[in-house]
Scaffold this motif. Structure first.
Motif, PDB file in Angstrom:
ATOM      1  N   TYR A  89      41.005  37.031  33.937  1.00  0.00           N
ATOM      2  CA  TYR A  89      40.274  38.279  33.694  1.00  0.00           C
ATOM      3  C   TYR A  89      41.050  39.158  32.718  1.00  0.00           C
ATOM      4  O   TYR A  89      42.134  39.654  33.043  1.00  0.00           O
ATOM      5  N   ASN A  91      37.567  43.429  31.790  1.00  0.00           N
ATOM      6  CA  ASN A  91      36.473  42.462  31.875  1.00  0.00           C
ATOM      7  C   ASN A  91      36.082  42.224  33.336  1.00  0.00           C
ATOM      8  O   ASN A  91      36.933  41.869  34.154  1.00  0.00           O
ATOM      9  N   VAL A 127      34.175  39.825  34.440  1.00  0.00           N
ATOM     10  CA  VAL A 127      34.140  38.380  34.686  1.00  0.00           C
ATOM     11  C   VAL A 127      35.248  37.718  33.881  1.00  0.00           C
ATOM     12  O   VAL A 127      35.774  38.287  32.922  1.00  0.00           O
ATOM     13  N   SER A 128      35.600  36.512  34.259  1.00  0.00           N
ATOM     14  CA  SER A 128      36.733  35.827  33.631  1.00  0.00           C
ATOM     15  C   SER A 128      36.376  35.269  32.256  1.00  0.00           C
ATOM     16  O   SER A 128      35.202  35.035  31.940  1.00  0.00           O
ATOM     17  N   ASP A 129      37.415  35.036  31.465  1.00  0.00           N
ATOM     18  CA  ASP A 129      37.232  34.378  30.167  1.00  0.00           C
ATOM     19  C   ASP A 129      36.635  32.988  30.361  1.00  0.00           C
ATOM     20  O   ASP A 129      35.788  32.543  29.577  1.00  0.00           O
ATOM     21  N   ASP A 139      39.927  30.162  36.446  1.00  0.00           N
ATOM     22  CA  ASP A 139      39.845  31.583  36.092  1.00  0.00           C
ATOM     23  C   ASP A 139      40.987  32.444  36.633  1.00  0.00           C
ATOM     24  O   ASP A 139      40.819  33.645  36.832  1.00  0.00           O
TER      25      ASP A 139
END
Length: 211
Positions: free
Chosen positions: A92, A96, A98-100, A122
């Motif tokens: 994260y 953000n 949500v995670s990359d 993640d």
């Protein structure tokens, strides 16, 4: 008089040693830079269980252009039936929700990869963590072999770290990269030289502690 001569002589010897040391350091850095650059052309793409896509930034819910290029390459490997699954990586980023890895998964789905064939890691923030956590996912599914996907100049360090993570891995660098100009490539190479040398010394220090 003799004191002055002795002082000058000892000073010159020290300066000579310093110059030799500086030259050796420069040669060491240049040798590593050369090996990273040469390795960037190596492509060992073959049949494997998974493609591990090393993380890059995401912005406003979208994979960055650099990350997109890596995912695109993994999609090509998937469409060629060289891999059965794709593992996207990355935790994260600041701010953000949500995670990359999840944003990368959404992008891969938009490129036609079925959701069930995309696994996400993640929890990581750096390359080594990408790989260590991806290995845990591989173990869960009993996957034995991976293709490591990233930008060409990243591959030398990534493959060393994949080895340390216990992954049977082969290199598959992106065919295209957002690092296209001479200036951006040089900056990427400079950063990789620092990170690669730093990681090698970290490994050495760690091994000495264990002895």
């Amino acid at each position: 008089m003799f004191f002055v001569e002795d002082f000058v002589s000892s000073t010159m010897k020290i300066l000579k040693k310093i110059i030799i040391l500086i030259v050796l350091v420069i040669c060491y850095v240049l040798a590593n830079a050369g090996s990273i650059y040469i390795y960037s052309f190596k492509d060992e793409a073959r049949s494997a269980d998974v493609a591990i896509v090393l993380g890059a930034s995401t912005y406003n819910g979208h994979a960055s252009p650099v990350y997109q290029e890596r995912i695109n390459h993994a999609v090509v490997l998937y469409n060629k039936h060289l891999v059965k699954k794709i593992i996207t990586t990355g935790g994260y980023g600041k701010g953000n929700p949500v995670s990359d890895a999840y944003n990368a998964k959404l992008y891969a789905i938009s490129q036609g990869v079925p959701e069930d064939d995309i696994l996400t890691e993640d929890q990581s923030t750096v390359t080594l963590e990408n790989l260590i956590n991806a290995k845990k996912i591989m173990d869960v599914y009993n996957y034995k072999m991976a293709l490591i996907v990233s930008d060409p100049l990243h591959m030398k360090r990534a493959m060393l770290q994949a080895k340390d993570a216990g992954i049977t891995a082969y290199t598959s660098p992106t065919k295209s990269s957002r690092y296209r100009t001479r200036d951006t490539k040089f900056k990427f190479l400079k950063r990789e030289v620092i990170n690669y040398i730093g990681y090698k010394w970290y490994r050495l220090f760690k091994s000495l502690i264990k002895v």
